[in-house]
Design a protein around this motif. Sequence first.
Motif, mmCIF file in Angstrom:
data_model
loop_
_atom_site.group_PDB
_atom_site.id
_atom_site.type_symbol
_atom_site.label_atom_id
_atom_site.label_comp_id
_atom_site.label_asym_id
_atom_site.label_seq_id
_atom_site.Cartn_x
_atom_site.Cartn_y
_atom_site.Cartn_z
ATOM 1 N N PHE A 74 -14.405 -40.286 0.910
ATOM 2 C CA PHE A 74 -14.627 -39.719 2.238
ATOM 3 C C PHE A 74 -14.947 -38.241 2.089
ATOM 4 O O PHE A 74 -14.211 -37.515 1.430
ATOM 5 C CB PHE A 74 -13.378 -39.882 3.114
ATOM 6 C CG PHE A 74 -13.078 -41.308 3.465
ATOM 7 C CD1 PHE A 74 -13.581 -41.860 4.630
ATOM 8 C CD2 PHE A 74 -12.304 -42.089 2.629
ATOM 9 C CE1 PHE A 74 -13.310 -43.175 4.956
ATOM 10 C CE2 PHE A 74 -12.030 -43.409 2.939
ATOM 11 C CZ PHE A 74 -12.529 -43.955 4.107
ATOM 12 N N ARG A 75 -16.057 -37.807 2.699
ATOM 13 C CA ARG A 75 -16.421 -36.397 2.664
ATOM 14 C C ARG A 75 -16.771 -35.905 4.054
ATOM 15 O O ARG A 75 -17.056 -36.692 4.942
ATOM 16 C CB ARG A 75 -17.544 -36.133 1.680
ATOM 17 C CG ARG A 75 -18.639 -37.147 1.664
ATOM 18 C CD ARG A 75 -19.640 -36.904 0.587
ATOM 19 N NE ARG A 75 -20.068 -35.531 0.606
ATOM 20 C CZ ARG A 75 -21.244 -35.121 0.173
ATOM 21 N NH1 ARG A 75 -22.084 -35.966 -0.324
ATOM 22 N NH2 ARG A 75 -21.578 -33.869 0.223
ATOM 23 N N GLN A 76 -16.754 -34.595 4.223
ATOM 24 C CA GLN A 76 -17.050 -33.998 5.515
ATOM 25 C C GLN A 76 -18.546 -34.124 5.807
ATOM 26 O O GLN A 76 -19.370 -33.975 4.908
ATOM 27 C CB GLN A 76 -16.661 -32.515 5.538
ATOM 28 C CG GLN A 76 -15.184 -32.262 5.471
ATOM 29 C CD GLN A 76 -14.459 -32.775 6.702
ATOM 30 O OE1 GLN A 76 -14.993 -32.827 7.799
ATOM 31 N NE2 GLN A 76 -13.204 -33.169 6.508
ATOM 32 N N PRO A 77 -18.919 -34.390 7.049
ATOM 33 C CA PRO A 77 -20.346 -34.427 7.388
ATOM 34 C C PRO A 77 -20.941 -33.031 7.312
ATOM 35 O O PRO A 77 -20.231 -32.046 7.536
ATOM 36 C CB PRO A 77 -20.370 -34.961 8.823
ATOM 37 C CG PRO A 77 -18.999 -34.778 9.341
ATOM 38 C CD PRO A 77 -18.071 -34.712 8.168
ATOM 39 N N PRO A 78 -22.228 -32.927 7.002
ATOM 40 C CA PRO A 78 -22.844 -31.599 6.932
ATOM 41 C C PRO A 78 -22.916 -30.944 8.314
ATOM 42 O O PRO A 78 -22.941 -31.629 9.343
ATOM 43 C CB PRO A 78 -24.249 -31.892 6.388
ATOM 44 C CG PRO A 78 -24.497 -33.322 6.698
ATOM 45 C CD PRO A 78 -23.164 -34.001 6.702
ATOM 46 N N GLN A 79 -22.944 -29.632 8.325
ATOM 47 C CA GLN A 79 -23.009 -28.882 9.577
ATOM 48 C C GLN A 79 -24.320 -29.160 10.317
ATOM 49 O O GLN A 79 -24.383 -29.082 11.534
ATOM 50 C CB GLN A 79 -22.880 -27.382 9.309
ATOM 51 C CG GLN A 79 -21.555 -26.985 8.706
ATOM 52 C CD GLN A 79 -20.397 -27.236 9.644
ATOM 53 O OE1 GLN A 79 -20.511 -27.050 10.848
ATOM 54 N NE2 GLN A 79 -19.289 -27.689 9.098
ATOM 55 N N SER A 80 -25.379 -29.504 9.561
ATOM 56 C CA SER A 80 -26.696 -29.722 10.163
ATOM 57 C C SER A 80 -26.839 -31.099 10.808
ATOM 58 O O SER A 80 -27.862 -31.397 11.397
ATOM 59 C CB SER A 80 -27.772 -29.567 9.082
ATOM 60 O OG SER A 80 -27.580 -30.549 8.074
ATOM 61 N N ARG A 81 -25.814 -31.934 10.699
ATOM 62 C CA ARG A 81 -25.886 -33.291 11.252
ATOM 63 C C ARG A 81 -25.949 -33.230 12.784
ATOM 64 O O ARG A 81 -25.160 -32.522 13.406
ATOM 65 C CB ARG A 81 -24.650 -34.059 10.798
ATOM 66 C CG ARG A 81 -24.644 -35.499 11.185
ATOM 67 C CD ARG A 81 -23.506 -36.168 10.471
ATOM 68 N NE ARG A 81 -22.898 -37.145 11.360
ATOM 69 C CZ ARG A 81 -21.879 -37.895 11.035
ATOM 70 N NH1 ARG A 81 -21.316 -37.769 9.870
ATOM 71 N NH2 ARG A 81 -21.392 -38.765 11.866
ATOM 72 N N PRO A 82 -26.884 -33.993 13.400
ATOM 73 C CA PRO A 82 -27.012 -33.963 14.865
ATOM 74 C C PRO A 82 -25.745 -34.460 15.545
ATOM 75 O O PRO A 82 -25.118 -35.408 15.101
ATOM 76 C CB PRO A 82 -28.176 -34.916 15.149
ATOM 77 C CG PRO A 82 -28.798 -35.220 13.853
ATOM 78 C CD PRO A 82 -27.853 -34.852 12.779
ATOM 79 N N LYS A 83 -25.366 -33.785 16.644
ATOM 80 C CA LYS A 83 -24.140 -34.159 17.344
ATOM 81 C C LYS A 83 -24.419 -34.787 18.713
ATOM 82 O O LYS A 83 -23.559 -35.405 19.298
ATOM 83 C CB LYS A 83 -23.246 -32.935 17.497
ATOM 84 C CG LYS A 83 -22.723 -32.474 16.161
ATOM 85 C CD LYS A 83 -22.071 -31.124 16.268
ATOM 86 C CE LYS A 83 -21.569 -30.610 14.956
ATOM 87 N NZ LYS A 83 -22.457 -30.581 13.863
#
Length: 160
Positions: A74-83
């Motif tokens: 499990f890893r954190q989603p990137p900041q650039s991922r659409p919300k």
Amino acid sequence: MEADLVIVVPGHVTSWQQETKHRRTRAGKHYSAPGDIPAAAAYREHLKQHIWLAAREAHWEIPVGPVEVRILAFRQPPQSRPKVRALTLREAYPCGRPDCTNALKIAEDAATEILWKDDSYNCDVRSAKFYCEPGEPERLEIHVRVITESPAERLRELRA
């Protein structure tokens, strides 16, 4: 899979890789020498410590027979991922590095002689990687189960 033992190792998942060190001889010729990446070696030791402590707390005995293993990273989603908009499958899954197989290799190496005698006892191995839910920490989960079914039963189950 109903696991006999579940180990959760907190922290960022690092993959096992061989680093190639490029060197030069006195005559000026180039050659490559393999060596461990220091971050991977440190992560392997981190995994070993957590696995050993969890196995000791669970009074785990190294099984004599085949083992089923699941590795979930499990890893954190990137900041650039659409919300706002719906995610495509490419955006919903962590398709970048580290590869599932590399995360699996480092976890198998760290657990050898603690959870199983040798990697050859791992007869059913699966790995997957996911993004963490909001508020969850990065981690690696190791699910281990001793296989008690016959090979014919396992094959029927896998083909279903």
